[in-house]
Design a protein around this motif. Structure first.
Motif, PDB file in Angstrom:
ATOM      1  N   UNK A   1       0.831  -1.194   0.000  1.00 22.08           N
ATOM      2  CA  UNK A   1       0.000   0.000   0.000  1.00 22.08           C
ATOM      3  C   UNK A   1       0.869   1.249   0.000  1.00 22.08           C
ATOM      4  N   UNK A   2       0.224   2.392   0.036  1.00 25.47           N
ATOM      5  CA  UNK A   2       0.924   3.671  -0.041  1.00 25.47           C
ATOM      6  C   UNK A   2       0.231   4.663   0.897  1.00 25.47           C
TER       7      UNK A   2
ATOM      8  N   UNK B   1     -10.335   0.195  16.682  1.00 27.27           N
ATOM      9  CA  UNK B   1      -8.984   0.182  16.112  1.00 27.27           C
ATOM     10  C   UNK B   1      -7.951   0.639  17.128  1.00 27.27           C
ATOM     11  N   UNK B   2      -8.217   1.748  17.802  1.00 27.52           N
ATOM     12  CA  UNK B   2      -7.396   2.307  18.890  1.00 27.52           C
ATOM     13  C   UNK B   2      -6.100   2.973  18.423  1.00 27.52           C
ATOM     14  N   UNK B   3      -5.931   3.100  17.096  1.00 29.80           N
ATOM     15  CA  UNK B   3      -4.756   3.819  16.599  1.00 29.80           C
ATOM     16  C   UNK B   3      -4.974   4.259  15.149  1.00 29.80           C
ATOM     17  N   UNK B   4      -6.204   4.660  14.825  1.00 26.69           N
ATOM     18  CA  UNK B   4      -6.527   4.996  13.426  1.00 26.69           C
ATOM     19  C   UNK B   4      -6.171   6.444  13.102  1.00 26.69           C
ATOM     20  N   UNK B   5      -4.900   6.770  13.297  1.00 21.47           N
ATOM     21  CA  UNK B   5      -4.391   8.100  12.966  1.00 21.47           C
ATOM     22  C   UNK B   5      -3.841   8.094  11.542  1.00 21.47           C
ATOM     23  N   UNK B   6      -3.319   9.230  11.093  1.00 22.89           N
ATOM     24  CA  UNK B   6      -2.895   9.391   9.698  1.00 22.89           C
ATOM     25  C   UNK B   6      -1.930   8.307   9.223  1.00 22.89           C
ATOM     26  N   UNK B   7      -0.970   7.956  10.063  1.00 21.27           N
ATOM     27  CA  UNK B   7       0.044   6.998   9.649  1.00 21.27           C
ATOM     28  C   UNK B   7      -0.478   5.607   9.408  1.00 21.27           C
ATOM     29  N   UNK B   8      -1.675   5.313   9.907  1.00 21.42           N
ATOM     30  CA  UNK B   8      -2.256   3.994   9.721  1.00 21.42           C
ATOM     31  C   UNK B   8      -3.398   3.998   8.710  1.00 21.42           C
ATOM     32  N   UNK B   9      -3.414   5.026   7.858  1.00 24.31           N
ATOM     33  CA  UNK B   9      -4.368   5.099   6.764  1.00 24.31           C
ATOM     34  C   UNK B   9      -3.585   5.034   5.455  1.00 24.31           C
ATOM     35  N   UNK B  10      -3.931   4.092   4.608  1.00 22.44           N
ATOM     36  CA  UNK B  10      -3.196   3.870   3.373  1.00 22.44           C
ATOM     37  C   UNK B  10      -4.168   3.785   2.201  1.00 22.44           C
TER      38      UNK B  10
ATOM     39  N   UNK C   1       9.312   6.265  -2.894  1.00 20.59           N
ATOM     40  CA  UNK C   1       8.043   6.055  -3.593  1.00 20.59           C
ATOM     41  C   UNK C   1       7.793   6.983  -4.777  1.00 20.59           C
ATOM     42  N   UNK C   2       8.606   8.005  -4.945  1.00 20.71           N
ATOM     43  CA  UNK C   2       8.443   8.878  -6.109  1.00 20.71           C
ATOM     44  C   UNK C   2       9.128   8.307  -7.343  1.00 20.71           C
TER      45      UNK C   2
ATOM     46  N   UNK D   1      -8.912   2.711  -3.466  1.00 20.78           N
ATOM     47  CA  UNK D   1      -9.603   2.331  -2.233  1.00 20.78           C
ATOM     48  C   UNK D   1      -8.661   2.598  -1.066  1.00 20.78           C
ATOM     49  N   UNK D   2      -9.219   3.092   0.037  1.00 22.35           N
ATOM     50  CA  UNK D   2      -8.433   3.430   1.220  1.00 22.35           C
ATOM     51  C   UNK D   2      -8.572   2.334   2.265  1.00 22.35           C
ATOM     52  N   UNK D   3      -7.487   2.122   3.018  1.00 17.79           N
ATOM     53  CA  UNK D   3      -7.457   1.039   3.996  1.00 17.79           C
ATOM     54  C   UNK D   3      -6.901   1.507   5.342  1.00 17.79           C
ATOM     55  N   UNK D   4      -7.393   0.868   6.391  1.00 20.47           N
ATOM     56  CA  UNK D   4      -6.789   0.991   7.716  1.00 20.47           C
ATOM     57  C   UNK D   4      -5.828  -0.174   7.895  1.00 20.47           C
ATOM     58  N   UNK D   5      -4.668   0.116   8.470  1.00 20.43           N
ATOM     59  CA  UNK D   5      -3.688  -0.926   8.740  1.00 20.43           C
ATOM     60  C   UNK D   5      -3.366  -0.947  10.233  1.00 20.43           C
ATOM     61  N   UNK D   6      -2.566  -1.910  10.646  1.00 23.78           N
ATOM     62  CA  UNK D   6      -1.983  -2.010  11.983  1.00 23.78           C
ATOM     63  C   UNK D   6      -3.041  -2.199  13.069  1.00 23.78           C
ATOM     64  N   UNK D   7      -3.340  -3.466  13.368  1.00 24.29           N
ATOM     65  CA  UNK D   7      -4.322  -3.795  14.402  1.00 24.29           C
ATOM     66  C   UNK D   7      -3.657  -4.248  15.694  1.00 24.29           C
ATOM     67  N   UNK D   8      -2.424  -3.787  15.912  1.00 29.41           N
ATOM     68  CA  UNK D   8      -1.672  -4.189  17.095  1.00 29.41           C
ATOM     69  C   UNK D   8      -2.299  -3.749  18.401  1.00 29.41           C
ATOM     70  N   UNK D   9      -3.023  -2.646  18.389  1.00 23.13           N
ATOM     71  CA  UNK D   9      -3.673  -2.151  19.603  1.00 23.13           C
ATOM     72  C   UNK D   9      -5.179  -2.413  19.586  1.00 23.13           C
TER      73      UNK D   9
END
Length: 381
Positions: free
Chosen positions: A152-153, A187-196, A212-213, A233-241
């Protein structure tokens, strides 16, 4: 008592110290992460995943045998995160993302990720949780697993061309978090860095995962389309928390645990008071839009009232995701076609950049209007 998540963060800090003790030469692998991947290169290859040449046990830096400097070479770029790496699936040539972690540090991650990747949920359009294609148990390291995901990106890259593109992004993010909450997962951590985002349509020839450029072989800039031309399509990642709750747990209470966003009001002043994680998720996503759009770009005042309510200090006063969806739908229907097709402008955009982007934007805009391309681009998948 130290929680598994806190212990993991402490170990990450130790790795950072190791990493910064001495400046590594370009041909030296980072002991905080790259060495681990090199040591498992052949095992991963036997499991059907080929790492880039830098991580082969027989790697010879390409700049040694060429006239290029190391910064011009694909294999001169280090990993950004020690736990994550890209690989090529040998069965079909698909570039994937690998993430390794210890189950004891994130005991719920695999189960929650696989739950949303199950046949029943994976096919639902409202599901915006990153698909998990395979889980590998590392044979020579106790408790360590690797999850295989699509490459993802970052969701904000490339830049948003129009307001319609941003509005569709918001819709998908709200839809995705609503889907998680409907299935009793916080999710407990759905901030910008975990949106792809899924870049497969935007970047038909792919890109280099660490730069990536550029094209994957560093031969030039990676070609890409706009989100209107090829809606992602946009995704949430990182379900560690993340945590999953039963239907009867209508008001689950969890002790505060820091994610990537350090502005959560209920976590301030070293608070240990257990709180419901669902309103905290609402804050996270609202604050991401506030920072990345309302505060960083011009013309997003239409999102301000909703975002302000989503980020209220008192969690009980925040709307739930049902209410967010309903209010956003009203906002979206109130935006004119002219507004939706207008160019998104960064508040710090310089004059030259403005001229270039405005010219290319209007060329595309005229073509979209003539072909009746929707002002709000939507993906069919």
């Amino acid at each position: 008592m130290t929680s598994p998540e806190q212990k993991a963060k402490q170990e990450d800090e130790v790795l950072k110290i190791i990493k910064t003790t001495r400046r590594l030469l370009p041909e030296e692998l980072d002991p905080a992460g790259e060495v681990w991947w090199r040591d498992h290169y052949n095992w991963l290859k036997s499991r059907g995943y080929l790492l880039r040449p830098r991580y082969s046990p027989n790697w010879v830096p390409s700049w040694i045998t060429s006239k290029k400097g190391w910064v011009e070479c694909e294999d001169g770029k280090r990993l950004e995160f020690a736990q994550n790496i890209d690989a090529t699936r040998t069965s079909d040539g698909t570039v994937v993302s690998l993430k390794r972690f210890k189950r004891k540090h994130h005991p719920h991650e695999v189960d929650i990720a696989l739950y949303f990747s199950s046949e029943t949920l994976a096919s639902q359009a409202a599901n915006h949780c990153v698909p998990i294609w395979e889980v590998l148990a590392v044979e020579d390291v106790d408790d360590t697993v690797i999850i295989v995901m699509p490459l993802l990106r970052a969701y904000s890259d490339p830049h948003f061309d129009t307001f319609g593109e941003a509005v569709e992004c918001f819709r998908q993010l709200f839809e995705g978090l609503h889907f998680m909450h409907k299935h009793r997962v916080a999710h407990r951590d759905c901030m910008s860095g975990n949106i792809m985002l899924d870049p497969s349509k935007l970047y038909p020839d792919s890109f280099h995962p660490m730069e990536t450029s550029l094209k994957r072989d560093y031969s030039g800039f990676a070609k890409h389309f706009t989100r209107t031309q090829r809606p992602p399509k946009y995704y949430f990642i990182d379900f560690g928390l993340s945590r999953r709750y039963g239907p009867s747990e209508t008001n689950p209470l969890e002790e505060p645990i820091w994610g990537g966003d350090k502005e959560v009001p209920e976590f301030q002043n070293n608070s240990k008071t257990p709180c419901n994680p669902f309103p905290t998720d609402v804050f996270y996503i609202g604050n991401a839009i506030k920072k990345d759009f309302v505060q960083a770009k011009r013309g997003f005042e239409f999102m301000q009232p909703l975002v302000a309510d989503m980020t209220q200090t008192d969690p009980s006063k925040r709307p739930n995701m049902d209410e967010v969806i309903s209010r956003f739908d009203q906002i979206r229907r109130g935006l004119s076609g002219w507004k939706l097709r207008a160019r998104v402008v960064d508040k710090d955009e310089d004059a030259l950049e403005a001229v270039v982007r405005t010219a290319s934007h209007w060329t595309r805009r005229i073509g979209f209007v003539a072909r009746r391309v929707p002002a709000i681009p939507t993906t069919s998948s």
